[in-house]
Motif scaffolding. Structure first.
Motif, PDB file in Angstrom:
ATOM      1  N   ASP A   1      -8.131   1.572  -2.754  1.00  0.00           N
ATOM      2  CA  ASP A   1      -7.260   2.032  -3.821  1.00  0.00           C
ATOM      3  C   ASP A   1      -7.338   1.093  -5.028  1.00  0.00           C
ATOM      4  OD1 ASP A   1      -5.224   4.055  -4.582  1.00  0.00           O
ATOM      5  OD2 ASP A   1      -3.990   2.252  -4.813  1.00  0.00           O
TER       6      ASP A   1
ATOM      7  N   VAL B   1       0.839  -1.199   0.000  1.00  0.00           N
ATOM      8  CA  VAL B   1       0.000   0.000   0.000  1.00  0.00           C
ATOM      9  C   VAL B   1       0.876   1.252   0.000  1.00  0.00           C
ATOM     10  CG1 VAL B   1      -1.698   1.330   1.341  1.00  0.00           C
ATOM     11  CG2 VAL B   1      -2.015  -1.128   1.006  1.00  0.00           C
TER      12      VAL B   1
ATOM     13  N   HIS C   1      -7.498   0.558   3.060  1.00  0.00           N
ATOM     14  CA  HIS C   1      -7.003   1.547   2.103  1.00  0.00           C
ATOM     15  C   HIS C   1      -6.510   0.880   0.824  1.00  0.00           C
ATOM     16  CE1 HIS C   1      -6.291   4.588   5.575  1.00  0.00           C
ATOM     17  NE2 HIS C   1      -7.537   4.602   5.146  1.00  0.00           N
TER      18      HIS C   1
ATOM     19  N   ARG D   1      -2.415   7.047   2.569  1.00  0.00           N
ATOM     20  CA  ARG D   1      -1.925   5.663   2.480  1.00  0.00           C
ATOM     21  C   ARG D   1      -0.488   5.528   2.948  1.00  0.00           C
ATOM     22  NH1 ARG D   1      -2.255   4.107  -3.070  1.00  0.00           N
ATOM     23  NH2 ARG D   1      -2.381   6.323  -3.509  1.00  0.00           N
TER      24      ARG D   1
ATOM     25  N   ALA E   1       1.233   4.063  -2.987  1.00  0.00           N
ATOM     26  CA  ALA E   1       1.015   5.470  -2.638  1.00  0.00           C
ATOM     27  C   ALA E   1       2.197   6.322  -3.086  1.00  0.00           C
ATOM     28  CB  ALA E   1       0.796   5.608  -1.136  1.00  0.00           C
TER      29      ALA E   1
ATOM     30  N   GLN F   1      -2.225  -5.045  -5.164  1.00  0.00           N
ATOM     31  CA  GLN F   1      -2.845  -4.697  -3.881  1.00  0.00           C
ATOM     32  C   GLN F   1      -4.014  -5.619  -3.561  1.00  0.00           C
ATOM     33  OE1 GLN F   1      -2.478  -0.202  -2.614  1.00  0.00           O
ATOM     34  NE2 GLN F   1      -3.582  -0.394  -4.535  1.00  0.00           N
TER      35      GLN F   1
ATOM     36  N   PRO G   1      -1.134   2.985   6.117  1.00  0.00           N
ATOM     37  CA  PRO G   1      -1.396   1.892   5.178  1.00  0.00           C
ATOM     38  C   PRO G   1      -2.226   0.799   5.865  1.00  0.00           C
ATOM     39  CG  PRO G   1       0.837   1.744   6.018  1.00  0.00           C
ATOM     40  CD  PRO G   1       0.260   3.036   6.547  1.00  0.00           C
TER      41      PRO G   1
END
Length: 145
Positions: free
Chosen positions: A88, A10, A84, A76, A14, A125, A80
């Protein structure tokens, strides 16, 4: 796989978003970001139209996109979490869809690279979040009462 893996993925996504979109966050930096995309477009001999921020509405929407992605990236980076990462991943599906739509409308083929990266980050992710969340759910079922 554990939550530290989710946190690393994450945070990495980001950081990627922050680096790629921060330049679009202000009317003073967005023209330079578009100039880079235009140079890449021409250097690679790609088809389609390059972005144009001469219109105030186009600039506004570039700045809105850049601003919200910067804020979301910072969230994020600082916090994290699987939630999230999941949110995302869903957002990346939408971004990839809009990149593909823009390509279909004659946008620069430089968008292909962005669409591929959105899909790749979204899948990565989603995979780590689902694996960790699936393990947590299974663990709860097996835990004693």
């Amino acid at each position: 796989m554990d939550t530290s893996t989710v946190s690393r993925v994450v945070r990495a996504s980001a950081l990627y978003d922050l680096l790629v979109t921060a330049g679009f966050a202000t009317p003073w930096t967005a023209p330079a970001s578009v100039a880079v995309l235009t140079r890449v477009h021409h250097a690679l001999g790609l088809g389609g139209a390059v972005p144009n921020l001469d219109d105030p509405f186009a600039m506004l929407f570039a700045n809105l996109l850049g601003s919200i992605v910067v804020v979301w990236s910072v969230v994020r980076l600082l916090r994290p979490s699987a939630l999230h990462g999941a949110a995302d991943s869903a957002g990346r599906v939408l971004f990839a869809a809009w990149f593909c739509w823009a390509l279909g409308q004659g946008g620069s083929q430089v968008l292909i690279g962005f669409a591929v990266l959105e899909i790749a980050w979204g899948l990565l992710q989603a995979a780590v979040v689902l694996r960790v969340e699936g393990t947590a759910v299974r663990g709860r079922r097996l835990a004693p009462c």
